[in-house]
Structures are given as structure tokens and as C-alpha cells.
Design an enzyme around this catalytic site. Structure first.
Site, mmCIF file in Angstrom:
data_model
loop_
_atom_site.group_PDB
_atom_site.id
_atom_site.type_symbol
_atom_site.label_atom_id
_atom_site.label_comp_id
_atom_site.label_asym_id
_atom_site.label_seq_id
_atom_site.Cartn_x
_atom_site.Cartn_y
_atom_site.Cartn_z
ATOM 1 N N ASP A 47 0.843 -1.202 0.000
ATOM 2 C CA ASP A 47 0.000 0.000 0.000
ATOM 3 C C ASP A 47 0.881 1.257 0.000
ATOM 4 O O ASP A 47 0.367 2.382 -0.036
ATOM 5 C CB ASP A 47 -1.025 -0.007 1.138
ATOM 6 C CG ASP A 47 -0.405 -0.108 2.510
ATOM 7 O OD1 ASP A 47 0.837 -0.178 2.617
ATOM 8 O OD2 ASP A 47 -1.175 -0.124 3.500
ATOM 9 N N SER A 48 2.205 1.069 -0.042
ATOM 10 C CA SER A 48 3.123 2.185 -0.309
ATOM 11 C C SER A 48 2.789 2.828 -1.648
ATOM 12 O O SER A 48 3.230 3.939 -1.934
ATOM 13 C CB SER A 48 4.580 1.696 -0.308
ATOM 14 O OG SER A 48 4.742 0.572 -1.151
ATOM 15 N N LYS A 115 -1.046 -9.393 3.232
ATOM 16 C CA LYS A 115 -0.227 -8.887 4.341
ATOM 17 C C LYS A 115 -1.058 -7.948 5.196
ATOM 18 O O LYS A 115 -1.847 -7.159 4.667
ATOM 19 C CB LYS A 115 1.007 -8.162 3.797
ATOM 20 C CG LYS A 115 1.909 -7.581 4.893
ATOM 21 C CD LYS A 115 3.305 -7.268 4.404
ATOM 22 C CE LYS A 115 3.454 -5.960 3.695
ATOM 23 N NZ LYS A 115 3.067 -4.766 4.471
ATOM 24 N N GLU A 117 -0.865 -5.435 8.971
ATOM 25 C CA GLU A 117 0.029 -4.775 9.922
ATOM 26 C C GLU A 117 -0.518 -4.867 11.331
ATOM 27 O O GLU A 117 -1.646 -4.421 11.587
ATOM 28 C CB GLU A 117 0.173 -3.289 9.556
ATOM 29 C CG GLU A 117 0.813 -3.052 8.204
ATOM 30 C CD GLU A 117 0.986 -1.562 7.886
ATOM 31 O OE1 GLU A 117 0.777 -0.715 8.786
ATOM 32 O OE2 GLU A 117 1.317 -1.257 6.732
ATOM 33 N N GLU A 184 9.836 -4.154 9.882
ATOM 34 C CA GLU A 184 10.213 -2.851 9.304
ATOM 35 C C GLU A 184 10.796 -1.931 10.377
ATOM 36 O O GLU A 184 10.173 -1.695 11.426
ATOM 37 C CB GLU A 184 8.969 -2.193 8.660
ATOM 38 C CG GLU A 184 9.284 -0.822 8.066
ATOM 39 C CD GLU A 184 8.202 -0.276 7.140
ATOM 40 O OE1 GLU A 184 7.196 -0.980 6.906
ATOM 41 O OE2 GLU A 184 8.379 0.850 6.652
HETATM 42 O O1 KIV Z 1 3.605 -1.097 1.572
HETATM 43 C C1 KIV Z 1 4.773 -1.483 1.457
HETATM 44 O O2 KIV Z 1 5.452 -1.251 0.468
HETATM 45 C C2 KIV Z 1 5.338 -2.243 2.562
HETATM 46 C C3 KIV Z 1 6.831 -2.413 2.569
HETATM 47 C C4 KIV Z 1 7.468 -1.148 2.954
HETATM 48 C C5 KIV Z 1 7.251 -3.553 3.438
HETATM 49 O O3 KIV Z 1 4.652 -2.658 3.431
#
Ligand code: KIV
Length: 267
Positions: A47-48, A115, A117, A184
Site C-alpha cells: 500500500d506504499s 499482508k 500490519e 520494518e
Molecule cells: O507497503 C509497502 O510497500 C510495505 C513495505 C514497505 C514492506 O509494506
């Protein structure tokens, strides 16, 4: 290089053999094709993308629709790499909501794993997802979706209480069924200890070279930063004539343990 598709079993076997896992973020089919051809094992539809593609200051505005769209683009471009898609902010607040969200990422988005968090409060969610056949990658340390609660993008686990909490959460998430863990921005010694104590692979970002693998945001690797690049990243395009050569150099540096170097390991 094996041409067999990368699976959870492949990643566990790489860890067992002491071979480092190479991961990069990826958001579209063209880059998926290029990274796949360079032998990158895991493509993370992070989600970056909210920051590097959409220009937001945080990942909070990213929606499930955005993630599903980009995951599908990446899934169409790869042939071998495993695709992980982030469950975005507030799309996994309950185990049932997580199931519905994961279904979209896997069925429409073609992701092989999702994924999320967070630590111990997510144990019931990870258990529910894995019981239903959804492979889960956990994410501990700096949690970008919680930036407003954390008060900024800061290294985590630097004092005994918070480092113990991360250790505890890592084990709890593995026990709940997580197949992979991203750590991270935590101290290298902590990340190395957790990697050694877990059976599942641990992928580090800003967490030193002692993890079972590394991930970087693709745009950081290519030096495409609007502001100052993160202290733990490296511009691999410097000294390389093409994007493919830069990505190949990154993969080699992760595999031989030369990335991240001491200068790219702040704590
Ligand atoms: O969203 C993302 O790109 C991430 C990475 C920084 C691990 O979670």
C-alpha cells in the site's frame, strides 16, 4: 535459477537452506515482468503505492479497490514470483471483514498471500484467514498504517519493553498461522534474533542484514524519491545502465549479504 512458481514452501525451503529471499514492491504488469525475469522471488503489492504512485503523504487513503486493481496488474505480469498484496487501512478490523477483503485480493486481484500490519490483537484474524486457506504475511515494527497513532515514521523496538513486545508478537503471529513476517525499521540485533527464533521466513526493511530476506520499495531502489531517501535504502541504478541491471544487482547484494551494509543499518 528454477523456473517453478515460487510458493510458501519455496520460501520456507530457502530459509532452511540459509539462502536469502529477495522481495521488491511492484505495482504494475511491466515491472512485474521485469522483476520476475530478474529472479525476484516475491512481488509485494504494497500500500506504499499510495505514496509512490498516488502522491499521498501516507498509506491511509489507499482503498481495497486500489489494491485489487494493482494486484491484478502485477499478477498478469509475473510468471514465477509469489504475489503478496497488502490489506489496506481498516479493511481487516474484524476477522470476518478480513476474510471478505482477502477474498477480493485473491479472487479478483490474483494475489497468492495477503499482508496485514499489527501484533497480538490480530491473532484471531490470522487464525481465521489461515483456517480458510488464505496465506498470511504479518508485518511488525514500524506500521505505516498506524503513522498517526505512532506520531511519525520512527524506528521501533529500541527499548527493552518495545523490543520484547515485538518478539512476543512475532511468535504469537507464527503460532496463529502466519507464513511470513515483514519486520520494518527495528534494530538489526532484534531482527536477527527474531529471524533465528522463528521457523517462518522473516523479511527485513530497515532491519539489518540478519533477516532471512530483504524487501525495498522499488522506487527507492531506482532513486525515485521526491524528498530525502530512507536511510536504509540504496539507489541501485547508480552505476548500472538499466533498470534490469539495477534490479539484478539488488538481488545479488541481498543474496550475498552485502545489502544492507552497515551504513544502511541505522540501529
Ligand atoms: O507497503 C509497502 O510497500 C510495505 C513495505 C514497505 C514492506 O509494506
Amino acid at each position: 535459477m528454477s523456473t517453478a512458481p515460487v510458493s510458501v514452501t519455496t520460501l520456507t525451503a530457502l530459509k532452511a537452506r540459509g539462502e536469502r529471499i529477495v522481495c521488491l514492491t511492484c505495482y504494475d504488469a511491466s515491472f512485474a515482468h521485469l522483476l520476475d525475469a530478474a529472479g525476484i522471488e516475491v512481488l509485494l503489492v504494497g500500500d506504499s503505492l499510495g505514496m509512490v504512485l498516488q502522491g499521498h503523504a501516507t498509506t491511509v487513503p489507499v482503498t481495497l479497490e486500489h489494491m485489487t486493481y494493482h494486484s491484478a496488474c502485477v499478477a498478469r505480469g509475473r510468471t514465477r514470483a509469489l504475489v503478496i498484496a497488502d490489506l489496506p487501512f481498516l479493511t481487516y478490523a474484524t476477522p470476518e471483514q478480513a476474510l471478505v477483503s482477502a477474498a477480493r485480493l485473491m479472487q479478483e486481484g490474483g494475489a497468492h498471500m495477503v499482508k496485514l500490519e499489527g501484533g497480538t490483537p490480530l491473532v484471531p484474524t490470522v487464525r481465521r484467514l489461515t483456517e480458510q486457506g488464505v496465506p498470511v504475511c504479518a508485518h511488525l515494527g514500524l506500521l505505516p498504517q498506524s503513522v498517526h497513532r505512532l506520531g511519525g515514521y520512527r524506528f521501533q523496538g529500541r527499548d527493552p519493553v518495545s523490543s520484547e513486545a515485538i518478539r512476543h508478537d512475532a511468535l504469537a503471529l507464527q503460532t496463529a498461522g502466519a507464513s511470513l513476517l515483514v519486520l520494518e525499521c527495528v534494530p538489526a540485533a532484534l531482527a536477527q534474533d527474531i529471524s533465528a527464533s522463528l521457523t517462518i521466513p522473516v523479511i527485513g526493511i530497515g532491519a539489518g542484514a540478519g533477516c532471512d530476506g530483504q524487501v525495498l520499495v522499488l522506487h527507492d531502489l531506482l532513486g525515485l524519491n521526491a524528498g530525502r531517501p530512507p536511510s536504509f535504502s540504496r539507489n541501485f541504478l547508480t552505476g548500472h545502465a538499466s533498470i534490469a541491471a539495477a534490479v539484478t544487482a539488488y538481488a545479488a547484494a541481498v543474496r550475498d549479504g552485502s545489502f544492507p551494509a552497515a551504513a544502511e543499518t541505522p540501529y
